[in-house]
Design a protein around this motif. Structure first.
Motif, PDB file in Angstrom:
ATOM      1  N   SER A   1     -15.784 -15.286   5.817  1.00 57.64           N
ATOM      2  CA  SER A   1     -16.113 -13.652   6.107  1.00 57.64           C
ATOM      3  C   SER A   1     -17.726 -14.075   5.988  1.00 57.64           C
ATOM      4  O   SER A   1     -18.450 -14.654   5.149  1.00 57.64           O
ATOM      5  CB  SER A   1     -15.569 -12.784   5.345  1.00 57.64           C
ATOM      6  OG  SER A   1     -16.391 -11.636   5.868  1.00 57.64           O
TER       7      SER A   1
ATOM      8  N   GLY B   1     -13.319 -11.155   9.249  1.00 62.51           N
ATOM      9  CA  GLY B   1     -13.427 -12.673   8.895  1.00 62.51           C
ATOM     10  C   GLY B   1     -12.591 -13.351   9.805  1.00 62.51           C
ATOM     11  O   GLY B   1     -12.264 -12.846  10.834  1.00 62.51           O
TER      12      GLY B   1
ATOM     13  N   ARG C   1     -15.957 -10.342  -0.149  1.00 60.15           N
ATOM     14  CA  ARG C   1     -15.571  -9.804  -1.220  1.00 60.15           C
ATOM     15  C   ARG C   1     -15.703 -10.980  -2.544  1.00 60.15           C
ATOM     16  O   ARG C   1     -16.031 -10.850  -3.588  1.00 60.15           O
ATOM     17  CB  ARG C   1     -14.160  -9.171  -1.046  1.00 60.15           C
ATOM     18  CG  ARG C   1     -13.750  -8.556  -2.416  1.00 60.15           C
ATOM     19  CD  ARG C   1     -12.480  -7.446  -2.150  1.00 60.15           C
ATOM     20  NE  ARG C   1     -13.483  -6.463  -1.759  1.00 60.15           N
ATOM     21  CZ  ARG C   1     -12.800  -5.271  -1.124  1.00 60.15           C
ATOM     22  NH1 ARG C   1     -11.717  -5.163  -0.862  1.00 60.15           N
ATOM     23  NH2 ARG C   1     -13.530  -4.505  -0.828  1.00 60.15           N
TER      24      ARG C   1
ATOM     25  N   VAL D   1       0.884  -1.298  -0.193  1.00 51.04           N
ATOM     26  CA  VAL D   1      -0.122  -0.154   0.038  1.00 51.04           C
ATOM     27  C   VAL D   1       0.878   1.076   0.097  1.00 51.04           C
ATOM     28  O   VAL D   1       0.501   2.161  -0.909  1.00 51.04           O
ATOM     29  CB  VAL D   1      -0.717   0.009   1.265  1.00 51.04           C
ATOM     30  CG1 VAL D   1      -1.614   1.421   1.352  1.00 51.04           C
ATOM     31  CG2 VAL D   1      -2.165  -1.058   0.993  1.00 51.04           C
TER      32      VAL D   1
HETATM   33  C1  HEC Z   1      -5.053  -3.614  -1.191  1.00 50.45           C
HETATM   34  C2  HEC Z   1      -6.551  -3.821  -1.041  1.00 50.45           C
HETATM   35  C3  HEC Z   1      -6.849  -4.710   0.171  1.00 50.45           C
HETATM   36  C4  HEC Z   1      -6.396  -4.531   1.572  1.00 50.45           C
HETATM   37  C5  HEC Z   1      -5.566  -3.287   2.001  1.00 50.45           C
HETATM   38  C6  HEC Z   1      -6.955  -5.524   2.494  1.00 50.45           C
HETATM   39  N1  HEC Z   1      -7.721  -6.227   1.629  1.00 50.45           N
HETATM   40 FE1  HEC Z   1      -8.760  -8.040   2.192  1.00 50.45          FE
HETATM   41  N2  HEC Z   1      -9.399  -8.316   0.250  1.00 50.45           N
HETATM   42  C7  HEC Z   1      -8.963  -7.502  -0.970  1.00 50.45           C
HETATM   43  C8  HEC Z   1      -9.558  -8.241  -2.087  1.00 50.45           C
HETATM   44  C9  HEC Z   1      -9.180  -7.742  -3.399  1.00 50.45           C
HETATM   45  C10 HEC Z   1     -10.210  -9.414  -1.714  1.00 50.45           C
HETATM   46  C11 HEC Z   1     -10.739 -10.550  -2.337  1.00 50.45           C
HETATM   47  C12 HEC Z   1      -9.843 -11.779  -2.284  1.00 50.45           C
HETATM   48  C13 HEC Z   1     -10.343 -12.941  -3.307  1.00 50.45           C
HETATM   49  O1  HEC Z   1     -10.361 -12.524  -4.574  1.00 50.45           O
HETATM   50  O2  HEC Z   1     -10.171 -14.085  -3.025  1.00 50.45           O
HETATM   51  C14 HEC Z   1     -10.056  -9.597  -0.019  1.00 50.45           C
HETATM   52  C15 HEC Z   1     -10.434 -10.556   0.655  1.00 50.45           C
HETATM   53  C16 HEC Z   1     -10.458 -10.509   2.069  1.00 50.45           C
HETATM   54  C17 HEC Z   1     -10.916 -11.885   2.955  1.00 50.45           C
HETATM   55  C18 HEC Z   1     -11.466 -13.069   2.400  1.00 50.45           C
HETATM   56  C19 HEC Z   1     -12.922 -13.183   2.523  1.00 50.45           C
HETATM   57  C20 HEC Z   1     -13.515 -12.157   1.478  1.00 50.45           C
HETATM   58  O3  HEC Z   1     -14.019 -11.228   1.660  1.00 50.45           O
HETATM   59  O4  HEC Z   1     -13.438 -12.720   0.247  1.00 50.45           O
HETATM   60  C21 HEC Z   1     -10.554 -11.412   4.238  1.00 50.45           C
HETATM   61  C22 HEC Z   1     -10.601 -12.305   5.345  1.00 50.45           C
HETATM   62  C23 HEC Z   1      -9.799 -10.068   4.165  1.00 50.45           C
HETATM   63  N3  HEC Z   1      -9.697  -9.705   2.707  1.00 50.45           N
HETATM   64  C24 HEC Z   1      -9.205  -9.340   5.283  1.00 50.45           C
HETATM   65  C25 HEC Z   1      -8.500  -8.291   5.152  1.00 50.45           C
HETATM   66  C26 HEC Z   1      -7.853  -7.883   6.279  1.00 50.45           C
HETATM   67  C27 HEC Z   1      -8.085  -8.288   7.865  1.00 50.45           C
HETATM   68  C28 HEC Z   1      -7.046  -6.819   5.910  1.00 50.45           C
HETATM   69  C29 HEC Z   1      -6.211  -5.856   6.894  1.00 50.45           C
HETATM   70  C30 HEC Z   1      -5.010  -6.552   7.426  1.00 50.45           C
HETATM   71  C31 HEC Z   1      -7.225  -6.771   4.567  1.00 50.45           C
HETATM   72  N4  HEC Z   1      -8.178  -7.549   4.102  1.00 50.45           N
HETATM   73  C32 HEC Z   1      -6.853  -5.626   3.623  1.00 50.45           C
HETATM   74  C33 HEC Z   1      -8.435  -6.268  -0.671  1.00 50.45           C
HETATM   75  C34 HEC Z   1      -7.657  -5.880   0.308  1.00 50.45           C
END
Ligand code: HEC
Length: 189
Positions: free
Chosen positions: A83, A181, A87, A48
């Motif tokens: 979760s 989640g 997403r 980031v």
């Molecule tokens: C730069 C963007 C970004 C950041 C910052 C980010 N995420 Fe995500 N996150 C995503 C994306 C894109 C997905 C979908 C991943 C996939 O396609 O499986 C996701 C999916 C997830 C999931 C899987 C469940 C779901 O919703 O599909 C979890 C749990 C999660 N993120 C937790 C976190 C946590 C906790 C943090 C901070 C520590 C975080 N993320 C920070 C972009 C981000």
């Protein structure tokens, strides 16, 4: 349906695994699986800072699932991220037991329990065989907000990318300290 607790008691008292110590199994599961979490967060913070939120998407999209897949291959355990507001529903939808635990994690966090210490661990019967089911809450920290915070505050380029790749995205609107989640493990015993 019997409650998971009733089933857990039944199983722990009727199978050979009774003799094993739930606390020891849990400790071993934790130390095997949890190192993935700080690794992803550190890489996320770096990405980031260097590339902005849209450029950092691959860390949560690809790196986290890859590290989890590596652990799965090493251990033979079923390890996933789940979760209640996904997403990527194809990868992150909880099963019935996990959904109950996630709702309970939300209640525990709302009641003041420190989100980073929230977890659950039980021995259950799955298709007649004992398994350890372990879940560890993944709390929303500062760095998560850039991609999972309130939708109207998100970076414009990130919003475009998310809309393109995740048209059914439900994983926004979080605030710091909420439970995003969980990491979930099913370990055959
Ligand atoms: C730069 C963007 C970004 C950041 C910052 C980010 N995420 Fe995500 N996150 C995503 C994306 C894109 C997905 C979908 C991943 C996939 O396609 O499986 C996701 C999916 C997830 C999931 C899987 C469940 C779901 O919703 O599909 C979890 C749990 C999660 N993120 C937790 C976190 C946590 C906790 C943090 C901070 C520590 C975080 N993320 C920070 C972009 C981000």
């Amino acid at each position: 349906m019997k409650s998971p607790i009733a089933i857990a008691l039944l199983v722990t008292c009727s199978l050979p695994v009774c003799a094993q110590d739930l606390a020891a199994l849990t400790a071993e599961t934790r130390s095997t699986v949890l190192p993935v979490v700080p690794k992803v967060i550190a890489t996320m913070q770096e990405a980031v800072a260097n590339e902005g939120v849209a450029g950092a998407i691959p860390v949560c999209k690809d790196l986290a699932p890859q590290l989890i897949a590596k652990k799965r291959a090493e251990t033979g355990w079923d390890i996933r991220r789940v979760s209640l507001k996904t997403r990527n529903a194809a990868r992150g939808t909880p099963d019935a037991w996990e959904a109950v635990q996630l709702a309970d994690f939300d209640r525990r966090a709302a009641a003041g329990e420190k989100p980073e210490t929230i977890e659950t661990s039980v021995i259950l019967s799955s298709n007649g065989r004992p398994v350890l089911r372990y879940m560890k809450a993944l709390p929303v920290s500062e760095v998560c907000l850039g991609c999972h915070g309130p939708a109207d505050g998100l970076d414009a380029e990130l919003r475009r990318t998310l809309a393109e790749h995740y048209p059914s995205d439900r994983a926004t609107g979080y605030t710091k300290g909420q439970i995003r989640g969980a990491l979930t493990v099913i370990r055959p015993l």
